[in-house]
Design a protein around this motif. Structure first.
Motif, mmCIF file in Angstrom:
data_model
loop_
_atom_site.group_PDB
_atom_site.id
_atom_site.type_symbol
_atom_site.label_atom_id
_atom_site.label_comp_id
_atom_site.label_asym_id
_atom_site.label_seq_id
_atom_site.Cartn_x
_atom_site.Cartn_y
_atom_site.Cartn_z
ATOM 1 N N SER A 93 -1.635 14.004 8.128
ATOM 2 C CA SER A 93 -2.104 13.022 7.082
ATOM 3 C C SER A 93 -1.915 13.009 5.778
ATOM 4 O O SER A 93 -1.628 14.042 5.268
ATOM 5 N N GLU A 94 -1.499 11.553 5.210
ATOM 6 C CA GLU A 94 -1.269 11.551 4.070
ATOM 7 C C GLU A 94 -2.470 11.228 3.066
ATOM 8 O O GLU A 94 -3.480 10.973 3.579
ATOM 9 N N TRP A 95 -2.461 11.774 1.957
ATOM 10 C CA TRP A 95 -3.642 11.695 1.119
ATOM 11 C C TRP A 95 -4.600 10.653 0.967
ATOM 12 O O TRP A 95 -5.723 10.663 1.092
ATOM 13 N N ASN A 96 -3.852 9.407 0.313
ATOM 14 C CA ASN A 96 -4.885 8.323 0.320
ATOM 15 C C ASN A 96 -5.403 7.920 1.490
ATOM 16 O O ASN A 96 -6.729 7.403 1.345
ATOM 17 N N VAL A 97 -5.082 7.940 2.552
ATOM 18 C CA VAL A 97 -5.588 7.478 3.898
ATOM 19 C C VAL A 97 -6.580 8.618 4.216
ATOM 20 O O VAL A 97 -7.654 8.226 4.831
ATOM 21 N N SER A 98 -6.206 9.846 4.039
ATOM 22 C CA SER A 98 -6.970 10.929 4.478
ATOM 23 C C SER A 98 -8.383 11.021 3.774
ATOM 24 O O SER A 98 -9.470 11.309 4.069
ATOM 25 N N VAL A 99 -8.597 10.647 2.373
ATOM 26 C CA VAL A 99 -9.631 10.768 1.718
ATOM 27 C C VAL A 99 -10.727 9.546 2.266
ATOM 28 O O VAL A 99 -11.898 9.940 2.119
ATOM 29 N N ASP A 100 -10.300 8.446 2.435
ATOM 30 C CA ASP A 100 -11.334 7.337 3.187
ATOM 31 C C ASP A 100 -10.582 6.745 4.468
ATOM 32 O O ASP A 100 -9.958 5.539 4.432
ATOM 33 N N PRO A 101 -10.560 7.477 5.667
ATOM 34 C CA PRO A 101 -9.705 6.967 6.791
ATOM 35 C C PRO A 101 -10.417 5.617 7.274
ATOM 36 O O PRO A 101 -10.117 4.665 7.924
ATOM 37 N N GLU A 102 -11.905 5.754 7.163
ATOM 38 C CA GLU A 102 -12.583 4.346 7.599
ATOM 39 C C GLU A 102 -12.211 3.184 6.836
ATOM 40 O O GLU A 102 -11.977 1.967 7.511
ATOM 41 N N ALA A 103 -11.867 3.275 5.582
ATOM 42 C CA ALA A 103 -11.531 2.114 4.503
ATOM 43 C C ALA A 103 -10.176 1.654 5.131
ATOM 44 O O ALA A 103 -9.801 0.474 5.352
ATOM 45 N N THR A 111 -6.899 15.808 13.682
ATOM 46 C CA THR A 111 -5.982 14.692 13.196
ATOM 47 C C THR A 111 -6.649 13.480 12.484
ATOM 48 O O THR A 111 -6.269 12.549 12.355
ATOM 49 N N ARG A 112 -7.798 13.807 12.005
ATOM 50 C CA ARG A 112 -8.580 12.899 11.296
ATOM 51 C C ARG A 112 -7.593 12.349 9.982
ATOM 52 O O ARG A 112 -7.134 12.950 9.373
ATOM 53 N N GLY A 113 -7.773 10.902 9.769
ATOM 54 C CA GLY A 113 -6.771 10.467 8.793
ATOM 55 C C GLY A 113 -5.352 10.172 8.950
ATOM 56 O O GLY A 113 -4.579 9.865 8.374
ATOM 57 N N THR A 114 -5.103 10.590 10.339
ATOM 58 C CA THR A 114 -3.476 10.336 10.712
ATOM 59 C C THR A 114 -3.239 9.006 11.044
ATOM 60 O O THR A 114 -4.008 8.191 11.680
ATOM 61 N N THR A 115 -2.264 8.185 10.485
ATOM 62 C CA THR A 115 -1.888 6.734 10.603
ATOM 63 C C THR A 115 -0.980 6.920 11.898
ATOM 64 O O THR A 115 0.066 7.619 11.897
ATOM 65 N N VAL A 116 -1.334 6.156 12.832
ATOM 66 C CA VAL A 116 -0.568 6.225 14.310
ATOM 67 C C VAL A 116 0.039 4.525 14.148
ATOM 68 O O VAL A 116 -0.539 3.847 14.136
ATOM 69 N N ALA A 117 1.293 4.654 14.253
ATOM 70 C CA ALA A 117 1.925 3.379 14.510
ATOM 71 C C ALA A 117 2.737 3.295 16.133
ATOM 72 O O ALA A 117 3.246 4.201 16.595
ATOM 73 N N VAL A 167 0.544 -1.139 0.075
ATOM 74 C CA VAL A 167 0.039 0.148 -0.040
ATOM 75 C C VAL A 167 1.012 1.161 0.037
ATOM 76 O O VAL A 167 1.915 1.307 0.933
ATOM 77 N N MET A 168 0.521 2.288 -0.924
ATOM 78 C CA MET A 168 1.072 3.373 -0.746
ATOM 79 C C MET A 168 0.106 4.364 0.200
ATOM 80 O O MET A 168 -0.869 4.692 -0.342
ATOM 81 N N GLY A 169 0.656 4.481 1.365
ATOM 82 C CA GLY A 169 -0.175 5.350 2.219
ATOM 83 C C GLY A 169 0.399 5.669 3.534
ATOM 84 O O GLY A 169 1.147 4.731 3.838
ATOM 85 N N GLY A 170 0.037 6.688 4.147
ATOM 86 C CA GLY A 170 0.290 6.765 5.611
ATOM 87 C C GLY A 170 1.563 7.788 5.806
ATOM 88 O O GLY A 170 2.272 8.110 4.780
ATOM 89 N N ALA A 171 1.609 8.446 6.974
ATOM 90 C CA ALA A 171 2.777 9.066 7.466
ATOM 91 C C ALA A 171 3.112 8.814 8.765
ATOM 92 O O ALA A 171 2.250 8.792 9.663
ATOM 93 N N PHE A 172 4.379 8.485 9.100
ATOM 94 C CA PHE A 172 4.556 7.976 10.533
ATOM 95 C C PHE A 172 5.610 8.961 11.253
ATOM 96 O O PHE A 172 4.864 9.976 11.704
ATOM 97 N N ASN A 173 6.782 9.039 11.008
ATOM 98 C CA ASN A 173 7.653 10.188 11.776
ATOM 99 C C ASN A 173 8.142 11.216 10.491
ATOM 100 O O ASN A 173 8.936 11.300 10.319
ATOM 101 N N HIS A 174 6.837 11.697 10.123
ATOM 102 C CA HIS A 174 6.995 12.362 8.839
ATOM 103 C C HIS A 174 5.658 13.513 8.783
ATOM 104 O O HIS A 174 4.639 12.686 9.312
ATOM 105 N N PRO A 175 5.822 14.615 8.287
ATOM 106 C CA PRO A 175 4.778 15.520 8.146
ATOM 107 C C PRO A 175 3.685 14.956 7.287
ATOM 108 O O PRO A 175 4.179 14.353 6.077
ATOM 109 N N GLU A 198 -6.628 7.377 13.020
ATOM 110 C CA GLU A 198 -7.602 8.103 13.794
ATOM 111 C C GLU A 198 -8.696 8.538 12.970
ATOM 112 O O GLU A 198 -8.590 9.151 11.729
ATOM 113 N N GLN A 199 -10.126 8.217 13.728
ATOM 114 C CA GLN A 199 -11.129 8.554 12.810
ATOM 115 C C GLN A 199 -11.929 9.809 13.330
ATOM 116 O O GLN A 199 -12.778 10.528 12.290
#
Length: 345
Positions: free
Chosen positions: A167-177, A300-306, A152-160, A294-295
Motif C-alpha cells: 500500500s501507498e501512504w495517501n491511500v493507506s491513511v484513509d482507504p475508505e475515502a 493488504t488493507r489500503g492496497t489499490t487493486v487495478a 491524484v497522487m496515490g496508489g501502487a499497482f505493479n510496484h511495492p 482493499e478495506q
C-alpha cells in the motif's frame, strides 16, 4: 493578460513534496490556484494549514484561500509521518509565520462551493489522503461531473508499497475515502477520468543534490547550494534566496530519510509530478483501469487493486500513469521554480 489555462482546487497534507508541488504551481503562469484544502496526513491538519499559509507568504503569493479540512480519516485513527517529513512537515526548514488567516469555510465547503460556482472549469489536484474530497462528494454527489478533471497522487499497482508491502501512504491513511472517491468517478468517459499518479511512476522522480544545486543557480542564489549526506541535522542552508534556503533545508531532510531507508541520498518527488500532470497530462503515458481499494485484508488493507482487462466487468474509473521522462520533468521544474524563486528573492 489572458486568463490562466488551468484553475485548480489543490488538496494537500503539506509535506515536503507537497511544498514543492505548491511552489511549482505558483511558478506556472498557466495555473491559477482557486483554493487550497488542507487535510491531515503527513502531519496534523492545523500544521498542514499553517505550512500552506507560510509558504504562500514566503513566496509573496496572492491571498489564496486556505481552508482547514478533515482532522481524521473517515473510519480509522489518524497516522502521521513526522519521521519522513519532520516535526512540522517541512523537514529542517522553519518558515516565518505568515500573519495570514484561514478561510471561514472548511475544506468540504470549499470543494463544493467552487465546483458549483465553476462547473466544468476546475481541475482537482489531491496530493494527500482523499478524506476532504470524499466528504465533499457525500455533500455534492455531482462533484465528479462538475470537475474538469481530477489528478491524484496515490496508489501502487505493479510496484511495492511505501507504507506496507502493498500500500501507498495517501491511500493507506484513509482507504475508505479513496474507495468512495474512485467509485464516485465511475462512468466518466476517456479524457474525464481521474489520472492516478502512483508509486510505479512517482518513485522514478528522484531528486538529487544536483537538482537542488541547479535550482539555486537558476534562482541566482549564492553561494552554490551544495547539500551532502555528511551534513548533520544541525546544518542549515546559507542560500541568499529565501525560497531556495527554506526549500533546501526541507529537501535535505527528505533525502536523509530516503538514505536511512537504503534508497540513496535522494528524494522521491511524488507530488510535484502530480502537479505537473494536472497542468499537462501529456507528460505521462496512461492506461485505463478499474481501481478498487482493499478495506479489510489483515495484510493488504489500503492496497489499490487495478483490473486492467475487465475481470470485474466494470467500466474503467481511472487512467493510471505508467511512464514518464524524469529528466524532462526535472528540467521543467528547475526552470520554473528557479525563475520564480529569483523573482521572489
Amino acid at each position: 493578460m489572458s486568463a490562466p489555462a488551468h484553475r485548480l482546487i489543490v488538496d494537500v497534507d503539506t509535506g515536503i513534496d507537497d511544498s514543492l508541488a505548491l511552489l511549482y504551481l505558483l511558478a506556472s503562469p498557466e495555473a491559477e490556484i482557486a483554493g487550497i484544502a488542507s487535510t491531515a496526513g503527513n502531519v496534523p491538519v492545523e500544521q498542514v494549514a499553517a505550512n500552506n499559509l507560510n509558504w504562500l507568504a514566503l513566496c509573496g503569493a496572492p491571498d489564496i484561500e486556505v481552508a482547514l479540512g478533515a482532522r481524521v480519516p473517515l473510519d480509522c485513527p489518524l497516522r502521521t509521518t513526522e519521521d519522513t517529513h519532520g516535526p512540522q512537515g517541512i523537514g529542517y526548514a522553519v518558515l516565518p509565520p505568515s500573519g495570514r488567516s484561514l478561510s471561514e469555510r472548511d475544506a468540504t465547503t470549499l470543494w463544493v462551493d467552487l465546483v458549483r460556482a465553476h462547473p466544468g472549469e476546475l481541475t482537482g489536484l489531491v496530493t494527500g489522503p482523499l478524506t476532504n474530497l470524499a466528504l465533499a462528494i457525500r455533500e455534492e454527489p455531482a462533484l465528479p461531473r462538475l470537475l474538469r478533471r481530477l489528478v491524484v497522487m496515490g496508489g501502487a499497482f505493479n510496484h511495492p508499497g511505501n507504507t506496507t508491502p502493498t500500500s501507498e501512504w495517501n491511500v493507506s491513511v484513509d482507504p475508505e475515502a479513496a474507495k468512495e472517491v474512485f467509485d464516485a468517478f465511475s462512468g466518466l468517459p476517456a479524457g474525464r477520468r481521474p489520472i492516478l499518479c502512483g508509486l510505479d511512476v512517482t518513485e522514478t522522480i528522484e531528486m538529487t543534490p544536483d537538482h537542488v544545486r541547479r535550482l539555486a543557480e537558476a534562482a541566482g542564489s549564492t553561494p552554490a547550494e551544495i547539500i551532502s549526506p555528511d551534513d548533520g541535522p544541525q546544518v542549515r542552508s546559507t542560500a541568499s534566496n529565501p525560497v531556495i534556503r527554506h526549500l533546501s533545508d526541507a529537501i535535505r531532510f527528505y533525502m536523509d530519510f530516503h538514505r536511512t531507508h537504503d534508497q540513496g541520498f535522494l528524494a522521491h518527488m511524488h507530488d510535484p509530478f502530480a502537479a505537473a500532470v494536472a497542468l499537462n497530462p501529456a507528460i505521462t503515458r496512461t492506461r485505463p483501469a478499474t481501481v478498487d481499494v482493499e478495506q479489510h485484508g489483515r495484510l493488504t488493507r489500503g492496497t489499490t487493486v487495478a483490473d486492467w482487462v475487465g475481470h470485474w466487468n466494470r467500466e474503467p474509473n481511472v487512467d493510471i500513469a505508467v511512464s514518464t521522462d524524469p529528466a524532462a520533468f526535472f528540467d521543467d521544474l528547475v526552470d520554473r521554480v528557479g525563475r520564480f524563486a529569483k523573482s521572489v528573492g
